[in-house]
Design a protein around this motif. Structure first.
Motif, PDB file in Angstrom:
ATOM      1  N   ILE A  86      -5.821  -1.029   4.380  1.00  0.00           N
ATOM      2  CA  ILE A  86      -4.805  -2.243   4.974  1.00  0.00           C
ATOM      3  C   ILE A  86      -5.742  -3.610   4.964  1.00  0.00           C
ATOM      4  N   ARG A  87      -7.057  -3.238   5.513  1.00  0.00           N
ATOM      5  CA  ARG A  87      -7.974  -4.588   5.729  1.00  0.00           C
ATOM      6  C   ARG A  87      -8.506  -4.920   4.373  1.00  0.00           C
ATOM      7  N   LEU A  88      -8.865  -3.995   3.489  1.00  0.00           N
ATOM      8  CA  LEU A  88      -9.486  -4.248   2.244  1.00  0.00           C
ATOM      9  C   LEU A  88      -8.719  -4.792   1.216  1.00  0.00           C
ATOM     10  N   ASN A  89      -7.444  -4.148   1.347  1.00  0.00           N
ATOM     11  CA  ASN A  89      -6.517  -4.642   0.088  1.00  0.00           C
ATOM     12  C   ASN A  89      -5.718  -5.832   0.855  1.00  0.00           C
ATOM     13  N   GLY A  90      -5.582  -6.045   2.020  1.00  0.00           N
ATOM     14  CA  GLY A  90      -4.608  -7.040   2.491  1.00  0.00           C
ATOM     15  C   GLY A  90      -3.095  -6.637   2.278  1.00  0.00           C
ATOM     16  N   ILE A  91      -3.001  -5.444   2.797  1.00  0.00           N
ATOM     17  CA  ILE A  91      -1.513  -4.802   2.688  1.00  0.00           C
ATOM     18  C   ILE A  91      -0.688  -5.487   3.690  1.00  0.00           C
ATOM     19  N   ASP A  92       0.485  -5.742   3.247  1.00  0.00           N
ATOM     20  CA  ASP A  92       1.415  -6.430   4.162  1.00  0.00           C
ATOM     21  C   ASP A  92       2.694  -5.744   4.513  1.00  0.00           C
ATOM     22  N   ALA A  93       2.812  -4.768   3.390  1.00  0.00           N
ATOM     23  CA  ALA A  93       3.950  -3.624   3.653  1.00  0.00           C
ATOM     24  C   ALA A  93       3.397  -2.261   2.962  1.00  0.00           C
ATOM     25  N   MET A  94       3.881  -1.432   3.696  1.00  0.00           N
ATOM     26  CA  MET A  94       3.373  -0.052   3.157  1.00  0.00           C
ATOM     27  C   MET A  94       4.568   0.800   2.689  1.00  0.00           C
ATOM     28  N   VAL A  95       4.293   1.729   1.882  1.00  0.00           N
ATOM     29  CA  VAL A  95       5.417   2.773   1.364  1.00  0.00           C
ATOM     30  C   VAL A  95       4.696   4.183   1.816  1.00  0.00           C
ATOM     31  N   LEU A  96       5.636   4.858   2.399  1.00  0.00           N
ATOM     32  CA  LEU A  96       5.212   6.164   3.031  1.00  0.00           C
ATOM     33  C   LEU A  96       5.727   7.303   2.236  1.00  0.00           C
ATOM     34  N   THR A  97       5.215   8.127   1.605  1.00  0.00           N
ATOM     35  CA  THR A  97       5.484   9.115   0.684  1.00  0.00           C
ATOM     36  C   THR A  97       5.615  10.722   1.037  1.00  0.00           C
ATOM     37  N   LYS A  98       6.430  11.407   0.640  1.00  0.00           N
ATOM     38  CA  LYS A  98       6.377  12.893   0.935  1.00  0.00           C
ATOM     39  C   LYS A  98       6.431  13.211   2.126  1.00  0.00           C
ATOM     40  N   ILE A  99       7.109  12.514   3.062  1.00  0.00           N
ATOM     41  CA  ILE A  99       7.513  12.903   4.351  1.00  0.00           C
ATOM     42  C   ILE A  99       8.101  14.205   4.600  1.00  0.00           C
ATOM     43  N   ASP A 100       8.982  14.665   3.493  1.00  0.00           N
ATOM     44  CA  ASP A 100       9.476  15.873   3.577  1.00  0.00           C
ATOM     45  C   ASP A 100       8.546  16.982   3.514  1.00  0.00           C
ATOM     46  N   VAL A 101       7.433  16.914   3.176  1.00  0.00           N
ATOM     47  CA  VAL A 101       6.355  18.106   3.188  1.00  0.00           C
ATOM     48  C   VAL A 101       5.992  18.550   4.416  1.00  0.00           C
ATOM     49  N   LEU A 102       6.164  17.622   5.296  1.00  0.00           N
ATOM     50  CA  LEU A 102       5.901  17.997   6.773  1.00  0.00           C
ATOM     51  C   LEU A 102       7.205  18.835   7.484  1.00  0.00           C
ATOM     52  N   ASP A 103       8.091  19.021   6.771  1.00  0.00           N
ATOM     53  CA  ASP A 103       9.206  19.322   7.467  1.00  0.00           C
ATOM     54  C   ASP A 103       9.081  20.746   8.307  1.00  0.00           C
ATOM     55  N   LYS A 104       8.435  21.691   7.596  1.00  0.00           N
ATOM     56  CA  LYS A 104       8.126  23.030   8.331  1.00  0.00           C
ATOM     57  C   LYS A 104       6.938  22.840   9.524  1.00  0.00           C
ATOM     58  N   PHE A 105       6.649  22.063   9.621  1.00  0.00           N
ATOM     59  CA  PHE A 105       5.237  22.099  10.647  1.00  0.00           C
ATOM     60  C   PHE A 105       5.816  21.908  12.301  1.00  0.00           C
ATOM     61  N   GLY A 137       0.955  -1.150  -0.142  1.00  0.00           N
ATOM     62  CA  GLY A 137      -0.124   0.040  -0.049  1.00  0.00           C
ATOM     63  C   GLY A 137       0.954   1.342   0.053  1.00  0.00           C
ATOM     64  N   VAL A 138       0.649   2.136  -0.852  1.00  0.00           N
ATOM     65  CA  VAL A 138       1.430   3.438  -0.936  1.00  0.00           C
ATOM     66  C   VAL A 138       0.400   4.596  -0.070  1.00  0.00           C
ATOM     67  N   ILE A 139       1.005   5.320   0.596  1.00  0.00           N
ATOM     68  CA  ILE A 139       0.327   6.126   1.544  1.00  0.00           C
ATOM     69  C   ILE A 139       1.151   7.489   1.783  1.00  0.00           C
ATOM     70  N   LYS A 140       0.558   8.552   1.721  1.00  0.00           N
ATOM     71  CA  LYS A 140       1.194   9.911   1.703  1.00  0.00           C
ATOM     72  C   LYS A 140       1.260  10.236   3.426  1.00  0.00           C
ATOM     73  N   ALA A 141       2.146  10.579   3.665  1.00  0.00           N
ATOM     74  CA  ALA A 141       2.419  11.066   5.027  1.00  0.00           C
ATOM     75  C   ALA A 141       1.349  12.247   5.447  1.00  0.00           C
ATOM     76  N   TYR A 142       0.602  12.553   4.661  1.00  0.00           N
ATOM     77  CA  TYR A 142      -0.677  13.403   4.790  1.00  0.00           C
ATOM     78  C   TYR A 142      -1.718  13.086   3.895  1.00  0.00           C
ATOM     79  N   THR A 143      -2.752  13.718   3.719  1.00  0.00           N
ATOM     80  CA  THR A 143      -3.656  13.291   2.867  1.00  0.00           C
ATOM     81  C   THR A 143      -4.281  14.332   2.084  1.00  0.00           C
TER      82      THR A 143
END
Ligand code: IMP
Length: 428
Positions: free
Chosen positions: A319-338, A264-270
């Motif tokens: 996670i449940r719907l897709n049966g996700i066994d590993a995730m990828v977190l993207t765009k963590i750097d976008v949160l750098d200034k908060f 599952g690919v998921i962004k650090a925010y939505t």
């Protein structure tokens, strides 16, 4: 041999393009299973940005076989444009791109219906990409679609196109007061692209089964995201196909028993584009900052994306719907200034706190997110390629998300380039 599915965990735009491109390194085949040119997968290749809409993101690796499955709806002009763009970039794909003979074709009347319905003011607006996706899938289900294999026989093609065209003409005129281009123009346009497309058309189910039997690694690429899935997303504000992992079975003809892993690919925010409920949406300066820092404008339509905090209710559901066994977190750097970063863990509606996504859009519209807070790191994480080099609070944020969701991260993306990635495990 392994078959893995990559699915978006939010409302699309999670950054799947870059991730599929990376995971494709160890795959032999990359196969797209649903959606159409509503999707926009952004990839950096040799320092240049490419936005792919239909062709699988694995195309940038020489010698990988790329498949467009039967679950995809194809606009011939859009596909040809994309092919031209890749050829201009010096990519050779003549012998390694295969389009399913069962895939449905998007025709001009699908775009006319989509745009007219959305702009007419008479019907509920979904905020579609206006590319004819919904009407094309509707025709597929109504069994009046035209498929790639129909291009092979000119007489048959003319006959079935005529029947559908005549029906659409009446409907579009009476509902939206719009005219279609003349039948001959629609038919001629199809005939003009026929040979270009047919060179790539084949039975992709048979091909994929051969590849699986001979021990190859197959990466199945979804477009959009779980919350836009027509069955499981925020209906009716969804796309018209199964973006979740189940779509890989029907959209490629790969049986569930052959799927080994789901990432599952998921962004650090939505983010989301278009209409529809979005519980963690921020309509304030924080939302604006996420949009600016994350360059959150649609890759297909250029529309500004709505932005909000990470939603663990959505993530658990995905996670449940897709049966996700590993995730990828993207765009963590976008949160750098908060200073402070929030994560939603439940939806409060009166006395009740939902831990799952309710089906009723009215509840989703009115519920209030229940948040936990994290201290920001206020340091640059762009381009960091090792977990140890991350600021302590960024490491804690990632660790806590994984703990909360009970699924490990395979990668954390810290920028758009291939090298700007923290690798924590392997897929194949
Ligand atoms: P359609 O897929 O064009 O019918 O649009 C239906 C909904 O899905 C709209 O809210 C679109 O904005 C959204 N959508 C479709 N494709 C994408 C995508 O690739 N990323 C994000 N949203 C999308």
């Amino acid at each position: 041999m392994s078959v893995a599915v990559v699915a978006g965990m939010q409302w699309g735009d999670e950054g799947k393009g870059k991730i599929v491109d990376l995971l494709a390194e160890k795959a032999d085949v990359v196969a797209r299973y649903q959606g159409g040119h509503n999707a926009g997968h952004t990839i950096f290749y040799r320092g240049k940005q490419f936005v792919l809409h239909l062709i699988p993101s694995g195309i940038f690796h020489e010698n990988k076989l790329c498949v467009i499955g039967n679950g995809v709806v194809i606009d011939p002009q859009a596909l040809i444009q994309e092919m031209d763009l890749l050829r201009e970039a010096g990519l050779d794909f003549e012998d390694r791109l295969v389009i399913s003979d069962r895939a449905n074709i998007i025709l001009p009347y699908h775009c006319t219906s989509d745009k007219s319905r959305e702009s007419g003011g008479k019907f509920q607006k979904i905020g579609t990409t206006g590319r004819g996706i919904g009407p094309s899938y509707a025709d597929k289900i109504a069994r009046v679609g035209i498929r790639m294999c129909d291009l092979k026989n000119e007489t048959w093609l003319k006959e079935i196109l005529r029947a559908t065209y005549d029906e659409k003409k009446v409907i579009i005129r009476s509902l939206y007061n719009h005219d279609l281009p003349p039948f001959d123009a629609v038919f001629t346009e199809l005939m003009e692209v026929r040979d270009t497309l047919l060179r790539f058309v084949g039975d992709t189910h048979v091909l994929l089964q051969e590849q699986i039997r001979s021990g190859k690694n197959i990466l199945c690429e979804g477009a959009q995201g779980t919350m836009l899935d027509v069955d499981h997303g925020t209906y009716p504000f969804v796309t018209s196909s199964n973006a979740s992992a189940g779509g890989a079975c029907t959209g490629l003809g790969i049986p569930p028993t052959q799927i080994d892993r789901v990432v599952g690919v998921i962004k650090a925010y939505t983010t989301r584009v278009g209409e529809g409920p979005f519980p963690t949406e921020l309509k304030d300066g924080c939302g604006e900052m996420l949009r600016e820092q994350g360059h959150e404008f649609g890759a297909t339509t250029g529309r500004p994306r709505r932005c909000g905090w990470f939603d663990a209710v959505v993530a658990r559901y995905a996670i449940r719907l897709n049966g996700i066994d590993a995730m990828v977190l993207t765009k963590i750097d976008v949160l750098d200034k908060f200073d402070t970063i929030r994560v939603c863990t439940g939806y409060r509606d009166g006395d009740r706190v939902y831990q799952d996504v309710p089906a009723d859009p009215h509840i989703l519209e009115r519920c209030q997110p229940v948040y936990i807070e994290f201290k920001g790191w206020k340091e640059n994480t762009i381009g960091i390629d090792s977990i140890d080099k991350l600021p302590a609070n960024a490491g804690k944020y990632i660790e806590e998300l994984s703990r909360l969701l009970e699924v490990p991260f395979l990668m954390v993306s810290t920028g758009p380039e291939r090298e700007q990635t923290i690798r924590l495990g392997s897929l194949f």
